[in-house]
Scaffold this active site. Structure first.
Site, PDB file in Angstrom:
ATOM      1  N   TYR A  56     -60.925 -35.202 -53.222  1.00 15.25           N
ATOM      2  CA  TYR A  56     -60.701 -35.711 -54.586  1.00 15.25           C
ATOM      3  C   TYR A  56     -61.872 -35.287 -55.479  1.00 15.25           C
ATOM      4  O   TYR A  56     -63.014 -35.720 -55.279  1.00 15.25           O
ATOM      5  CB  TYR A  56     -60.560 -37.237 -54.614  1.00 15.25           C
ATOM      6  CG  TYR A  56     -59.374 -37.801 -53.845  1.00 15.25           C
ATOM      7  CD1 TYR A  56     -58.300 -37.008 -53.445  1.00 15.25           C
ATOM      8  CD2 TYR A  56     -59.321 -39.160 -53.532  1.00 15.25           C
ATOM      9  CE1 TYR A  56     -57.223 -37.541 -52.744  1.00 15.25           C
ATOM     10  CE2 TYR A  56     -58.242 -39.702 -52.836  1.00 15.25           C
ATOM     11  CZ  TYR A  56     -57.206 -38.884 -52.445  1.00 15.25           C
ATOM     12  OH  TYR A  56     -56.134 -39.418 -51.759  1.00 15.25           O
ATOM     13  N   SER A 199     -49.547 -44.380 -53.897  1.00 12.14           N
ATOM     14  CA  SER A 199     -48.719 -44.244 -55.116  1.00 12.14           C
ATOM     15  C   SER A 199     -47.649 -45.342 -55.208  1.00 12.14           C
ATOM     16  O   SER A 199     -46.471 -45.053 -55.457  1.00 12.14           O
ATOM     17  CB  SER A 199     -48.078 -42.846 -55.208  1.00 12.14           C
ATOM     18  OG  SER A 199     -49.061 -41.835 -55.185  1.00 12.14           O
ATOM     19  N   PRO A 200     -48.029 -46.610 -55.054  1.00 17.61           N
ATOM     20  CA  PRO A 200     -47.033 -47.685 -55.105  1.00 17.61           C
ATOM     21  C   PRO A 200     -46.416 -47.867 -56.489  1.00 17.61           C
ATOM     22  O   PRO A 200     -45.372 -48.499 -56.619  1.00 17.61           O
ATOM     23  CB  PRO A 200     -47.838 -48.932 -54.703  1.00 17.61           C
ATOM     24  CG  PRO A 200     -49.248 -48.620 -55.092  1.00 17.61           C
ATOM     25  CD  PRO A 200     -49.397 -47.133 -54.838  1.00 17.61           C
ATOM     26  N   LEU A 201     -47.061 -47.270 -57.509  1.00 18.93           N
ATOM     27  CA  LEU A 201     -46.499 -47.321 -58.871  1.00 18.93           C
ATOM     28  C   LEU A 201     -45.803 -46.014 -59.214  1.00 18.93           C
ATOM     29  O   LEU A 201     -45.543 -45.730 -60.382  1.00 18.93           O
ATOM     30  CB  LEU A 201     -47.618 -47.588 -59.889  1.00 18.93           C
ATOM     31  CG  LEU A 201     -48.385 -48.888 -59.669  1.00 18.93           C
ATOM     32  CD1 LEU A 201     -49.554 -48.993 -60.643  1.00 18.93           C
ATOM     33  CD2 LEU A 201     -47.454 -50.078 -59.825  1.00 18.93           C
ATOM     34  N   ARG A 203     -47.034 -43.052 -59.145  1.00 17.28           N
ATOM     35  CA  ARG A 203     -47.993 -42.317 -59.970  1.00 17.28           C
ATOM     36  C   ARG A 203     -48.001 -42.821 -61.406  1.00 17.28           C
ATOM     37  O   ARG A 203     -48.131 -42.055 -62.359  1.00 17.28           O
ATOM     38  CB  ARG A 203     -47.735 -40.809 -59.875  1.00 17.28           C
ATOM     39  CG  ARG A 203     -47.808 -40.332 -58.414  1.00 17.28           C
ATOM     40  CD  ARG A 203     -47.635 -38.846 -58.272  1.00 17.28           C
ATOM     41  NE  ARG A 203     -47.580 -38.443 -56.863  1.00 17.28           N
ATOM     42  CZ  ARG A 203     -48.627 -38.059 -56.146  1.00 17.28           C
ATOM     43  NH1 ARG A 203     -49.818 -38.033 -56.666  1.00 17.28           N
ATOM     44  NH2 ARG A 203     -48.474 -37.699 -54.876  1.00 17.28           N
ATOM     45  N   GLY A 204     -47.813 -44.126 -61.528  1.00 16.10           N
ATOM     46  CA  GLY A 204     -47.916 -44.774 -62.839  1.00 16.10           C
ATOM     47  C   GLY A 204     -46.587 -44.981 -63.531  1.00 16.10           C
ATOM     48  O   GLY A 204     -46.476 -45.786 -64.454  1.00 16.10           O
ATOM     49  N   PHE A 205     -45.554 -44.289 -63.098  1.00 13.25           N
ATOM     50  CA  PHE A 205     -44.280 -44.312 -63.820  1.00 13.25           C
ATOM     51  C   PHE A 205     -43.639 -45.695 -63.811  1.00 13.25           C
ATOM     52  O   PHE A 205     -43.043 -46.120 -64.804  1.00 13.25           O
ATOM     53  CB  PHE A 205     -43.337 -43.283 -63.203  1.00 13.25           C
ATOM     54  CG  PHE A 205     -42.329 -42.752 -64.185  1.00 13.25           C
ATOM     55  CD1 PHE A 205     -42.733 -41.935 -65.228  1.00 13.25           C
ATOM     56  CD2 PHE A 205     -40.994 -43.058 -64.060  1.00 13.25           C
ATOM     57  CE1 PHE A 205     -41.811 -41.440 -66.137  1.00 13.25           C
ATOM     58  CE2 PHE A 205     -40.060 -42.570 -64.963  1.00 13.25           C
ATOM     59  CZ  PHE A 205     -40.464 -41.756 -66.008  1.00 13.25           C
ATOM     60  N   SER A 207     -44.969 -48.461 -64.016  1.00 11.32           N
ATOM     61  CA  SER A 207     -45.653 -49.420 -64.893  1.00 11.32           C
ATOM     62  C   SER A 207     -44.908 -49.570 -66.213  1.00 11.32           C
ATOM     63  O   SER A 207     -45.112 -50.525 -66.949  1.00 11.32           O
ATOM     64  CB  SER A 207     -47.079 -48.952 -65.194  1.00 11.32           C
ATOM     65  OG  SER A 207     -47.034 -47.819 -66.045  1.00 11.32           O
TER      66      SER A 207
HETATM   67  N1  LIG Z   1     -52.808 -39.842 -48.651  1.00  6.89           N
HETATM   68  C1  LIG Z   1     -52.376 -39.107 -49.660  1.00  6.89           C
HETATM   69  O1  LIG Z   1     -51.901 -37.985 -49.491  1.00  6.89           O
HETATM   70  C2  LIG Z   1     -52.459 -39.659 -51.060  1.00  6.89           C
HETATM   71  C3  LIG Z   1     -51.748 -39.057 -52.104  1.00  6.89           C
HETATM   72  C4  LIG Z   1     -51.846 -39.633 -53.381  1.00  6.89           C
HETATM   73  C5  LIG Z   1     -52.622 -40.762 -53.576  1.00  6.89           C
HETATM   74  N2  LIG Z   1     -53.330 -41.302 -52.531  1.00  6.89           N
HETATM   75  C6  LIG Z   1     -54.179 -42.504 -52.720  1.00  6.89           C
HETATM   76  O2  LIG Z   1     -53.379 -43.560 -53.250  1.00  6.89           O
HETATM   77  C7  LIG Z   1     -53.970 -44.060 -54.440  1.00  6.89           C
HETATM   78  C8  LIG Z   1     -52.886 -44.560 -55.374  1.00  6.89           C
HETATM   79  O3  LIG Z   1     -51.935 -43.567 -55.665  1.00  6.89           O
HETATM   80  P1  LIG Z   1     -51.803 -42.870 -57.090  1.00  6.89           P
HETATM   81  O4  LIG Z   1     -53.062 -43.081 -57.847  1.00  6.89           O
HETATM   82  O5  LIG Z   1     -51.315 -41.496 -56.834  1.00  6.89           O
HETATM   83  O6  LIG Z   1     -50.574 -43.570 -57.800  1.00  6.89           O
HETATM   84  P2  LIG Z   1     -50.209 -45.019 -58.357  1.00  6.89           P
HETATM   85  O7  LIG Z   1     -51.112 -46.029 -57.817  1.00  6.89           O
HETATM   86  O8  LIG Z   1     -48.751 -45.136 -58.114  1.00  6.89           O
HETATM   87  O9  LIG Z   1     -50.413 -44.800 -59.931  1.00  6.89           O
HETATM   88  C9  LIG Z   1     -51.627 -44.475 -60.519  1.00  6.89           C
HETATM   89  C10 LIG Z   1     -51.376 -44.266 -62.005  1.00  6.89           C
HETATM   90  O10 LIG Z   1     -50.857 -45.477 -62.559  1.00  6.89           O
HETATM   91  C11 LIG Z   1     -51.630 -45.901 -63.648  1.00  6.89           C
HETATM   92  N3  LIG Z   1     -51.698 -47.363 -63.568  1.00  6.89           N
HETATM   93  C12 LIG Z   1     -52.243 -48.109 -62.572  1.00  6.89           C
HETATM   94  N4  LIG Z   1     -52.093 -49.424 -62.820  1.00  6.89           N
HETATM   95  C13 LIG Z   1     -51.435 -49.507 -64.006  1.00  6.89           C
HETATM   96  C14 LIG Z   1     -51.006 -50.597 -64.784  1.00  6.89           C
HETATM   97  N5  LIG Z   1     -51.187 -51.850 -64.381  1.00  6.89           N
HETATM   98  N6  LIG Z   1     -50.358 -50.335 -65.958  1.00  6.89           N
HETATM   99  C15 LIG Z   1     -50.152 -49.058 -66.373  1.00  6.89           C
HETATM  100  N7  LIG Z   1     -50.532 -47.974 -65.646  1.00  6.89           N
HETATM  101  C16 LIG Z   1     -51.180 -48.202 -64.476  1.00  6.89           C
HETATM  102  C17 LIG Z   1     -52.986 -45.256 -63.473  1.00  6.89           C
HETATM  103  O11 LIG Z   1     -53.561 -45.101 -64.741  1.00  6.89           O
HETATM  104  P3  LIG Z   1     -55.119 -44.788 -64.959  1.00  6.89           P
HETATM  105  O12 LIG Z   1     -55.400 -43.600 -64.082  1.00  6.89           O
HETATM  106  O13 LIG Z   1     -55.209 -44.450 -66.389  1.00  6.89           O
HETATM  107  O14 LIG Z   1     -55.903 -45.971 -64.585  1.00  6.89           O
HETATM  108  C18 LIG Z   1     -52.617 -43.935 -62.805  1.00  6.89           C
HETATM  109  O15 LIG Z   1     -52.250 -42.980 -63.776  1.00  6.89           O
HETATM  110  C19 LIG Z   1     -54.792 -42.868 -54.958  1.00  6.89           C
HETATM  111  O16 LIG Z   1     -55.800 -43.298 -55.868  1.00  6.89           O
HETATM  112  C20 LIG Z   1     -55.335 -42.298 -53.686  1.00  6.89           C
HETATM  113  O17 LIG Z   1     -56.474 -43.033 -53.260  1.00  6.89           O
HETATM  114  C21 LIG Z   1     -53.247 -40.776 -51.276  1.00  6.89           C
END
Ligand SMILES: NC(=O)c1ccc[n+]([C@@H]2O[C@H](COP(=O)([O-])OP(=O)(O)OC[C@H]3O[C@@H](n4cnc5c(N)ncnc54)[C@H](OP(=O)(O)O)[C@@H]3O)[C@@H](O)[C@H]2O)c1
Length: 312
Positions: A56, A199-201, A203-205, A207
């Site tokens: 990252y 990515s439980p959200l 990737r933000g969608f 929200s």
């Molecule tokens: N093992 C793997 O291959 C893999 C792949 C992907 C991710 N991951 C891990 O999983 C974590 C989470 O996944 P992710 O970051 O991809 O996706 P996510 O948690 O589904 O979504 C993150 C996105 O949602 C936005 N967000 C978060 N909370 C919000 C809220 N309450 N209201 C509005 N928008 C909100 C964030 O905005 P902001 O950024 O502006 O705060 C960011 O753009 C990553 O940080 C990483 O550590 C692992």
């Protein structure tokens, strides 16, 4: 914050973790000062599981976490990953690579051990037994406490677990990405491995905050994902808006509903954010109770086959 024990280990973490990836790249501009404030606020809220990876930001994310945890290491459960090369190019699971990768990560993190060390993507060229054997050696010498896998198949999980206990499997899982329900969730449940939902959200969608493709800035990684492209965007937005309606009725935010849904499935979600406000909101999902009737309504509002486009 509620806690839980990971896998068959004695490692206690928060029931919801924090994903740090966006603090370095992919989801728009990040600000180290706000990122560090977010990590500190997580610890105050007892959100202890902090998820990073060596790739990252090509090391930036681990360095940032190391800086944030100066003097606070004992409060956190640090999870990192290896195998994916710089700029997300290439995968390497060779034992000599594992031994070099851990030392680079520990140096960037400025700590003497990682609590949970994941094999990030499985190298098709290297038998998984060899890679996990090298990871087990890291446990023996004290550089790593527990071992995890990410995006592994059911067969790979079984083979790895036969070499050394696997504590957690991290794979994408949300209302939008339910592929793991077929054979991955039953496998980890049978083997006593914690399922960590990344990515439980979606990737933000989910929200509900993202309204148009142009909301993503020019360098935003989501522009390259099929679910956000062309007609898929609008059709998927309709689904996200249905979640929004149910959330309003439950007096919670759409993000909290989406996270609570993963908790209800037995997963440990690690929503990602680089902002204190979102972190606080997301941590509040532990208080949302979903009844069987709520779960049925959510299922009807967002049937798993309705989502348009592949996840990668
Ligand atoms: N093992 C793997 O291959 C893999 C792949 C992907 C991710 N991951 C891990 O999983 C974590 C989470 O996944 P992710 O970051 O991809 O996706 P996510 O948690 O589904 O979504 C993150 C996105 O949602 C936005 N967000 C978060 N909370 C919000 C809220 N309450 N209201 C509005 N928008 C909100 C964030 O905005 P902001 O950024 O502006 O705060 C960011 O753009 C990553 O940080 C990483 O550590 C692992």
């Amino acid at each position: 914050m509620k806690t839980r024990t990971l896998g068959q280990s004695d490692l206690q973490t928060s029931a919801i973790g924090l994903g740090l990836m966006g603090m370095s790249e992919l989801y728009g501009k990040a600000d180290d000062r706000e990122s560090i404030r977010t990590i500190h606020r997580a610890l105050e809220l007892d959100v202890t599981l902090l998820d990073t990876a060596d790739c990252y930001g090509n090391g930036h994310n681990e360095e940032l976490l190391g800086r944030a945890l100066q003097g606070r290491r004992e409060q956190a459960v640090v999870a990192s990953k290896f195998a994916v090369g710089p700029n997300f190019q290439g995968v390497n699971g060779r034992p000599e690579y594992v031994r070099a990768a851990i030392d680079r990560s520990l140096s960037r993190l400025n700590m003497d051990h990682i609590d949970l060390y994941y094999y990030h993507r499985i190298d098709p060229e290297v038998p998984i037994e060899e890679t996990v054997g090298a990871m087990a050696e890291l446990v023996r010498v004290g550089k790593v406490r527990y071992i995890g896998l990410s995006e592994a198949s059911a067969d790979q999980i079984r083979r790895a677990h036969a070499v050394h206990p696997i504590t957690a499997l991290q794979t994408e899982y949300s209302l939008w990405s339910r592929e793991v329900e077929a054979d991955i969730l039953p496998t980890v449940s049978e083997l006593g491995i914690t399922f960590v939902a990344y990515s439980p959200l979606s990737r933000g969608f989910l929200s509900g905050a993202v309204r148009t493709f142009e909301d993503f800035d020019a360098s935003d990684y989501r522009r390259m994902l099929p679910r956000f492209q062309g007609d898929n965007f609008g059709r998927n937005l309709e689904l996200a808006d249905r979640v929004k309606e149910i959330a309003a009725e439950k007096h919670c935010t759409p993000s909290q509903l989406a996270i609570a849904w993963t908790l209800e499935q037995g997963a440990l979600p690690i929503p990602g954010t680089k902002r204190v406000s979102y972190l606080e909101e997301n941590a509040g999902a532990v208080h949302i109770e979903l009844t069987p009737q709520d779960l049925r309504r959510i299922e009807e509002a967002m049937p798993r086959e309705a989502v348009q486009g592949e996840r990668y």
